[in-house]
Design a protein around this motif. Sequence first.
Motif, PDB file in Angstrom:
ATOM      1  N   HIS A   1      10.565  93.091 -23.965  1.00 49.69           N
ATOM      2  CA  HIS A   1       9.910  92.776 -24.945  1.00 49.69           C
ATOM      3  C   HIS A   1       8.257  93.047 -25.019  1.00 49.69           C
ATOM      4  O   HIS A   1       7.906  93.436 -26.138  1.00 49.69           O
ATOM      5  CB  HIS A   1      10.167  91.051 -25.162  1.00 49.69           C
ATOM      6  N   GLU A   2       7.761  92.769 -23.756  1.00 53.35           N
ATOM      7  CA  GLU A   2       6.369  92.989 -23.925  1.00 53.35           C
ATOM      8  C   GLU A   2       5.911  94.416 -24.267  1.00 53.35           C
ATOM      9  O   GLU A   2       4.840  94.404 -25.051  1.00 53.35           O
ATOM     10  CB  GLU A   2       5.856  92.717 -22.257  1.00 53.35           C
ATOM     11  N   THR A   3       6.520  95.323 -23.543  1.00 55.03           N
ATOM     12  CA  THR A   3       6.292  96.756 -24.132  1.00 55.03           C
ATOM     13  C   THR A   3       6.418  97.004 -25.492  1.00 55.03           C
ATOM     14  O   THR A   3       5.345  97.676 -26.151  1.00 55.03           O
ATOM     15  CB  THR A   3       7.050  97.613 -23.304  1.00 55.03           C
ATOM     16  N   THR A   4       7.475  96.667 -26.166  1.00 55.95           N
ATOM     17  CA  THR A   4       7.593  96.991 -27.500  1.00 55.95           C
ATOM     18  C   THR A   4       6.804  95.992 -28.457  1.00 55.95           C
ATOM     19  O   THR A   4       6.473  96.754 -29.640  1.00 55.95           O
ATOM     20  CB  THR A   4       9.131  96.449 -27.685  1.00 55.95           C
ATOM     21  N   VAL A   5       6.400  94.978 -28.197  1.00 58.46           N
ATOM     22  CA  VAL A   5       5.418  94.094 -28.685  1.00 58.46           C
ATOM     23  C   VAL A   5       4.175  94.754 -28.965  1.00 58.46           C
ATOM     24  O   VAL A   5       3.753  95.211 -30.338  1.00 58.46           O
ATOM     25  CB  VAL A   5       4.891  92.672 -28.196  1.00 58.46           C
TER      26      VAL A   5
END
Length: 292
Positions: A128-132
Amino acid sequence: MEPRIQQLTDDLLDRLARAGEEVDLVREFGEPLPIAVICELLGVPEDERYRIREWTNVLLSHVAEPAEAAAAGGGLLAYLSEFIGRKRGDGDGDDLTTGLIRVQEEEGDRISHEEMVGLLWVVLIAGHETTVHLIANTVIALCADPAQLERVRAHGSWEQLVEEALRCRNSVLTVMFRYPREDVRVAGTAIRAGEPIAVALSAAGTDPARYGGDAAAFDASREPDAHLGFGRGPHFCLGAPLARLELRIALSSLFARFPELRLAVPPDKIAYTSSLITEGPLELPVLLGPPA
């Protein structure tokens, strides 16, 4: 997963339409969508997802105090261990965690409890972090050059846009350390065996020797070319298809619903993460304009 991701996206856009003219796009859209997708994949209840985001923010910040980082890491580990125990008691889910538990129960020691905790840790954070940040980085690039956005809309070239964002606006700065097994020389630099090496994916994506003199420029009309946005070889990101799908749905749906969306502050006034691993805006104030 495409229909469910589209539904989650539409629900968030409905909420945005009721939020007012100016919103923080990270908080109201860029964060909740990837978190919802990865947590649904793993079976994490909706009312527990905010805690994962809080722990992740601390773990990826290079300015966090050691005690703070240790507390966040311990909190996430304890949560995942307890979460697996709860899922083991349920036994009838169709999520990834339940699938791993079935493998563990049917095949004995193929995957230990500690390995499962570690696997969920990596999937949750990297999932999730990278896509945020990638969503926000791409929105900034498009708002900075509205003509590019109009070309993408006109040609429906959202997949091409995604690849350009992954090449030169990727949220991943570096990969985990690598350690050569023997002395090597790369581009004239001697590297001793066992010496830690951090590979800068963001630098590779804007290398003029590979992509030409305008390599650093964001160009949504650029023909897709091979890039290292998801790594390469045996460490190629297992979530690459999911990230591409999320980004395409998020961007195409966002600009379809809010065709006049624009930044509420100059790009140089946007504050970015303090991480050495990922890069993206902490907040992204935008003016939505009237919804379509």
